[in-house]
Design a protein around this motif. Structure first.
Motif, PDB file in Angstrom:
ATOM      1  N   ASN A 144       1.075  -1.064  -0.121  1.00 41.37           N
ATOM      2  CA  ASN A 144      -0.157   0.032  -0.046  1.00 41.37           C
ATOM      3  C   ASN A 144       0.644   0.853  -0.317  1.00 41.37           C
ATOM      4  O   ASN A 144       0.643   2.526  -0.750  1.00 41.37           O
ATOM      5  N   ARG A 145       2.342   1.045   1.154  1.00 44.83           N
ATOM      6  CA  ARG A 145       2.446   2.281   0.933  1.00 44.83           C
ATOM      7  C   ARG A 145       2.749   2.658  -0.823  1.00 44.83           C
ATOM      8  O   ARG A 145       3.660   3.480  -1.246  1.00 44.83           O
ATOM      9  N   LYS A 146       3.966   1.729  -0.945  1.00 49.58           N
ATOM     10  CA  LYS A 146       4.834   1.758  -2.702  1.00 49.58           C
ATOM     11  C   LYS A 146       2.945   1.847  -3.156  1.00 49.58           C
ATOM     12  O   LYS A 146       3.777   2.786  -4.613  1.00 49.58           O
ATOM     13  N   GLY A 147       2.422   1.663  -3.257  1.00 48.21           N
ATOM     14  CA  GLY A 147       0.906   1.666  -4.588  1.00 48.21           C
ATOM     15  C   GLY A 147       1.071   3.228  -4.012  1.00 48.21           C
ATOM     16  O   GLY A 147       1.231   4.237  -5.032  1.00 48.21           O
ATOM     17  N   CYS A 148       0.999   4.417  -2.806  1.00 46.76           N
ATOM     18  CA  CYS A 148       0.575   5.684  -3.146  1.00 46.76           C
ATOM     19  C   CYS A 148       1.826   6.624  -2.843  1.00 46.76           C
ATOM     20  O   CYS A 148       1.712   7.706  -4.145  1.00 46.76           O
ATOM     21  N   CYS A 149       2.884   5.902  -2.539  1.00 46.53           N
ATOM     22  CA  CYS A 149       3.916   6.595  -3.787  1.00 46.53           C
ATOM     23  C   CYS A 149       4.113   6.935  -5.064  1.00 46.53           C
ATOM     24  O   CYS A 149       4.688   7.917  -5.472  1.00 46.53           O
ATOM     25  N   TYR A 150       3.644   5.135  -5.102  1.00 51.82           N
ATOM     26  CA  TYR A 150       3.195   5.328  -6.831  1.00 51.82           C
ATOM     27  C   TYR A 150       2.944   6.898  -7.652  1.00 51.82           C
ATOM     28  O   TYR A 150       2.687   7.430  -8.311  1.00 51.82           O
ATOM     29  N   ILE A 151       1.578   6.739  -7.017  1.00 55.54           N
ATOM     30  CA  ILE A 151       0.796   7.800  -7.315  1.00 55.54           C
ATOM     31  C   ILE A 151       0.776   9.330  -7.032  1.00 55.54           C
ATOM     32  O   ILE A 151       0.673  10.020  -7.745  1.00 55.54           O
ATOM     33  N   ARG A 152       1.692   9.221  -5.686  1.00 52.39           N
ATOM     34  CA  ARG A 152       1.441  10.352  -5.331  1.00 52.39           C
ATOM     35  C   ARG A 152       3.151  10.741  -5.921  1.00 52.39           C
ATOM     36  O   ARG A 152       3.190  12.477  -6.039  1.00 52.39           O
ATOM     37  N   LYS A 153       4.264  10.000  -6.126  1.00 53.78           N
ATOM     38  CA  LYS A 153       5.869  10.896  -6.819  1.00 53.78           C
ATOM     39  C   LYS A 153       6.378  10.351  -7.831  1.00 53.78           C
ATOM     40  O   LYS A 153       5.919  10.971  -8.921  1.00 53.78           O
TER      41      LYS A 153
ATOM     42  N   GLY B 294       9.741  14.634   4.209  1.00 57.78           N
ATOM     43  CA  GLY B 294       8.901  13.877   2.906  1.00 57.78           C
ATOM     44  C   GLY B 294       7.459  14.107   3.178  1.00 57.78           C
ATOM     45  O   GLY B 294       6.613  15.534   3.885  1.00 57.78           O
ATOM     46  N   CYS B 295       6.696  13.419   3.472  1.00 56.15           N
ATOM     47  CA  CYS B 295       4.931  13.469   3.180  1.00 56.15           C
ATOM     48  C   CYS B 295       5.097  13.481   4.837  1.00 56.15           C
ATOM     49  O   CYS B 295       5.277  13.021   5.705  1.00 56.15           O
ATOM     50  N   LEU B 296       4.263  15.011   5.370  1.00 58.60           N
ATOM     51  CA  LEU B 296       3.875  14.154   7.246  1.00 58.60           C
ATOM     52  C   LEU B 296       3.740  13.370   7.291  1.00 58.60           C
ATOM     53  O   LEU B 296       3.917  12.317   8.571  1.00 58.60           O
ATOM     54  N   PRO B 297       2.493  12.412   7.482  1.00 58.82           N
ATOM     55  CA  PRO B 297       2.454  10.893   7.595  1.00 58.82           C
ATOM     56  C   PRO B 297       3.678  10.427   8.232  1.00 58.82           C
ATOM     57  O   PRO B 297       3.334   9.057   8.627  1.00 58.82           O
ATOM     58  N   CYS B 298       4.346  10.322   6.523  1.00 65.25           N
ATOM     59  CA  CYS B 298       5.261   9.019   7.001  1.00 65.25           C
ATOM     60  C   CYS B 298       6.742  10.114   7.207  1.00 65.25           C
ATOM     61  O   CYS B 298       7.459   9.511   6.896  1.00 65.25           O
ATOM     62  N   THR B 299       6.712  10.621   7.966  1.00 58.73           N
ATOM     63  CA  THR B 299       8.251  11.527   7.737  1.00 58.73           C
ATOM     64  C   THR B 299       8.278  11.886  10.168  1.00 58.73           C
ATOM     65  O   THR B 299       6.808  12.247  10.373  1.00 58.73           O
TER      66      THR B 299
ATOM     67  N   ARG C 141      12.651   8.037   8.269  1.00 57.03           N
ATOM     68  CA  ARG C 141      10.808   8.021   7.077  1.00 57.03           C
ATOM     69  C   ARG C 141      10.908   6.481   6.998  1.00 57.03           C
ATOM     70  O   ARG C 141      11.029   5.633   7.293  1.00 57.03           O
ATOM     71  N   TRP C 142       9.917   6.029   6.706  1.00 61.00           N
ATOM     72  CA  TRP C 142       8.608   5.276   7.135  1.00 61.00           C
ATOM     73  C   TRP C 142       9.248   4.192   7.732  1.00 61.00           C
ATOM     74  O   TRP C 142       9.254   3.231   7.788  1.00 61.00           O
ATOM     75  N   TRP C 143       9.453   4.874   9.682  1.00 56.36           N
ATOM     76  CA  TRP C 143       9.948   3.906  10.264  1.00 56.36           C
ATOM     77  C   TRP C 143       9.340   2.573  10.859  1.00 56.36           C
ATOM     78  O   TRP C 143       9.917   2.466  11.626  1.00 56.36           O
TER      79      TRP C 143
HETATM   80 FE1  SF4 Z   1       2.735   8.176   0.277  1.00 57.46          FE
HETATM   81 FE2  SF4 Z   1       3.711  10.138   1.000  1.00 57.46          FE
HETATM   82 FE3  SF4 Z   1       3.720   8.763   2.831  1.00 57.46          FE
HETATM   83 FE4  SF4 Z   1       4.684   8.192   0.282  1.00 57.46          FE
HETATM   84  S1  SF4 Z   1       5.449   9.297   1.565  1.00 57.46           S
HETATM   85  S2  SF4 Z   1       3.502   6.467   0.953  1.00 57.46           S
HETATM   86  S3  SF4 Z   1       3.167   9.818  -1.173  1.00 57.46           S
HETATM   87  S4  SF4 Z   1       2.253  10.053   1.892  1.00 57.46           S
END
Ligand code: SF4
Length: 238
Positions: free
Chosen positions: A117-126, A203-208, A221-223
């Motif tokens: 799911n995380r990679k899917g989100c990163c793919y679409i958003r980045k 990076g993104c707020l929920p992942c930093t 990041r993605w701890w």
């Molecule tokens: Fe989504 Fe940003 Fe987190 Fe990647 S870093 S999973 S794009 S919210």
């Protein structure tokens, strides 16, 4: 084809050997007119590169990937940078339809549930917006540094990016954190205020998150994931 890229990169590496960051950027801009672009996430490194480009009026475009999940502090430094240099950094956004489908099916915070799911989100958003941003360019300037992660230690300042069909240039590859900070302070360059609160790689707020003393550069990041999975797909190294 691969040998052609190798030859071009070898020649360029010889030409930029020992020259300043500004002169190396200028040399690439001259060699590939209108085809050199820089992706900024407003990190310390990226702010220094933006400064070199904008302060010296180098003909290099600057874009950012606005994922829609960035910190408000990141938007603030974006505004400060536009104002300081009288410029307009270009945003690239996720495609609304793909993002809407993903969030509808998975929920807004599905990245915490699985690496997939995380990679899917990163793919679409980045990753997909990055491909659009790089399209038509020949050189992609990045703020990567060797200190950032073990797989960046063996990088050259110029490399061929097969997945995006472009030459990548890492002008600050051999800079230390101290050198970057010194340059930022010396030139009074706007920077993300989160850096003053122990956020290192932002990076993104929920992942930093901020890092603790002694933690690795990428620890914030993605701890919740294994360390060897912590790339978002923007930078793929062999
Ligand atoms: Fe989504 Fe940003 Fe987190 Fe990647 S870093 S999973 S794009 S919210």
């Amino acid at each position: 084809m691969a040998s052609t890229h190798k030859k071009i990169i070898t020649e360029l590496l010889e030409r930029i050997d020992g020259v300043s960051t500004k002169d190396a950027l200028a040399l690439l801009a001259e060699s590939f007119p209108g085809k050199v672009t820089f992706s900024s996430s407003f990190s310390f490194e990226d702010q220094l590169i933006s400064h070199e480009i904008l302060h010296n009026n180098l003909p290099i475009s600057i874009f950012t990937l606005d994922t829609g999940r960035l910190f408000s502090e990141t938007y603030s430094v974006w505004v400060s940078t536009n104002e300081r240099y009288n410029t307009h950094i270009i945003p690239y956004y996720p495609q609304a339809e793909a993002l809407g489908k993903f969030v509808t099916e998975k929920g807004p915070n599905s990245f915490y549930e699985s690496v997939e799911n995380r990679k899917g989100c990163c793919y679409i958003r980045k990753v997909e917006p990055l491909k659009r941003a790089l399209s038509g360019n020949q050189v992609w300037v990045t703020g990567l540094r060797a200190e950032h992660s073990p797989d960046r230690q063996g990088l050259e300042m110029l490399e061929w990016d097969e997945s995006n069909n472009i030459i990548k240039f890492h002008p600050l590859l051999h800079y230390t954190t101290e050198q970057v900070r010194e340059e930022i302070a010396k030139n009074n360059i706007p920077y993300n205020s989160l850096h003053d609160r122990d956020f290192v790689s932002i990076g993104c707020l929920p992942c930093t998150r901020a890092i603790r003393p002694g933690e690795d550069f990428r620890a914030g990041r993605w701890w919740w994931e294994d360390a060897d999975k912590k790339e978002c797909g923007l930078h793929v190294h062999k």
